[in-house]
Design an enzyme around this catalytic site. Sequence first.
Site, mmCIF file in Angstrom:
data_model
loop_
_atom_site.group_PDB
_atom_site.id
_atom_site.type_symbol
_atom_site.label_atom_id
_atom_site.label_comp_id
_atom_site.label_asym_id
_atom_site.label_seq_id
_atom_site.Cartn_x
_atom_site.Cartn_y
_atom_site.Cartn_z
ATOM 1 N N SER A 60 4.507 2.277 -5.556
ATOM 2 C CA SER A 60 5.230 1.984 -4.316
ATOM 3 C C SER A 60 6.579 2.720 -4.310
ATOM 4 O O SER A 60 7.114 3.075 -5.364
ATOM 5 C CB SER A 60 5.447 0.483 -4.209
ATOM 6 N N GLU B 286 4.990 -0.301 4.859
ATOM 7 C CA GLU B 286 3.625 -0.122 4.349
ATOM 8 C C GLU B 286 2.949 -1.496 4.242
ATOM 9 O O GLU B 286 3.442 -2.382 3.543
ATOM 10 C CB GLU B 286 3.676 0.550 2.966
ATOM 11 N N CYS C 24 -3.167 5.279 -0.337
ATOM 12 C CA CYS C 24 -1.918 5.849 0.180
ATOM 13 C C CYS C 24 -2.215 6.856 1.284
ATOM 14 O O CYS C 24 -1.306 7.315 1.956
ATOM 15 C CB CYS C 24 -1.122 6.493 -0.935
#
Length: 506
Positions: A252, A401, A307
Amino acid sequence: MSIILQFTAVFSIALLSPMFIPLIGVMKYPALDNFVNGTTMPGDHRRIDVTSPLDGSLLSTVPLSTPVELESAVAAASEAQSAWASLTQRDRSQFFFNYRELLRSHLDELAELIHLENGKTIPESRAEIDKAMELTEFACSLPQLTSGEVLEVSQGFYCSEQLEPLGIVASITPFNFPIMVPHWTIPVALALGNAMVFKPSEKVPLSAGRTAELLTEAGLPDGIFNVLHGDRELVEAICDHPEITALTFVGSTPVAQAVYRRATASYKRVLAMGGAKNHLVLLPDADPEYSGANITASMAGCAGQRCMAAASLIAVGDVDHVIDRVCQESRAMIAGENLGAVISSAARDRIESYITEAEDQGARVLVDGRNTVVAGHESGSYVGATVIDQVTPEMRIAREEVFGPVLSILRADSLDDALAIENASEFGNAAVIYTQDGDAARQFTERARSGMVGVNVGVPVPREPFGFGGWNESRFGAGDITGTGSISFWTQAKKITSHWIHTDGE
Ligand code: NAD
């Protein structure tokens, strides 16, 4: 997966690996240990549970290693690395031909393991291993890619360049691809002559243990590949360790930033890949059937825990006929069948809270994946595919996200407006356009502010020899983590200038 099938799968793993003998009734596998110097390294560690997101069952426990275990791994790597580096590139690459065949012959077993510990479906797990094989093939091809250069720069003076390994390097990886993401770095870094300390995600440590066993079976010398399990304490010790010269991190954004800062403070070479928020722009001339299916697959594949997943769909003009197809396709994603679990109940709750907050702020939930339960797997962690319309750029769901199977639809009047939304994102991993108009596609590929751009390709992962890498807050450091750029990351170039004097008759 049925109970019978589950035990069959576990049993088949046990047959192939002495490390994975199932302990029926307690946990599926024995407590996992670190892997150092070609063997497991038991120790007196704190341990945490490894549970399956499919049904909440206990799979194993994993050690949380400390700087003490790191010293042992670095010592083993240091002892082994110079002999490994002294082999020719061709000889080192030979191990990876063997290893690639082992990945192929253990494909079913590894796919079951990924399925159990990560929660993705079996076909998704198999695809991940296919990609790991492709990455290993890149390491096999290094003798053709690292031949170096030589040039006579003035008469009788020759400049040449040769690549040398960095020494002891580290790789730290996330939970979402237990086999593929580690293979972004392991084969190429090792084949180039480095020794590695590998720290997988503590949420999916079992695949890492098997990777170490298979590399050893392929003939890799002891100490060249070492696996240490752990959390923040271990990561920080790796960042600080003076003998580790380079590291890659994938995870992250906040952790990527912290790792980049800390590891560069001790003068390491660092590439830290962070999170993502990918925008897909849909123009009215896009092929409706293809685009509807492709957008949904990008959003819901691997339960949205990629991702490269579609997060925001920017709908330009009248594209409701395509959005209807996205909704149809999303309703056909059935949790526990063609839609896997998310990694934990905490992840499920976080994803659902984004949906609820957006709804409370005025967004319209067209397909609602909240409160998804799979019969017989009530303790699993599932979120159904979710489509939310009327999301605005200020909403948290449009900026942060979510990392789940959730598609936010933002409306725009023109391609310029759509690009303005995409360009404003602090991330920059992937951006995609759906259109049949070549000029619109060209404008988009030129003006998108992301490292990986797709034209009618919802998950535009570059394949070798092209490199994988985002921009902005999706990457800290220079270059790409795969492809030809990875060769320069894992090596240092030595430049040699030679002039040989003619000594006639001697
Ligand atoms: P994460 O950042 O929580 O963890 C990644 C690694 O860092 C793990 O090994 C973990 O043990 C370690 N870690 C966690 N917290 C830490 C801390 N405070 N200090 C030091 N180390 C810490 O990420 P995750 O949840 O495992 O994975 C999902 C994230 O990874 C998503 O944001 C996703 O976008 C990202 N990701 C990015 C890429 C890319 O190439 N850009 C690829 C895959 C995944």
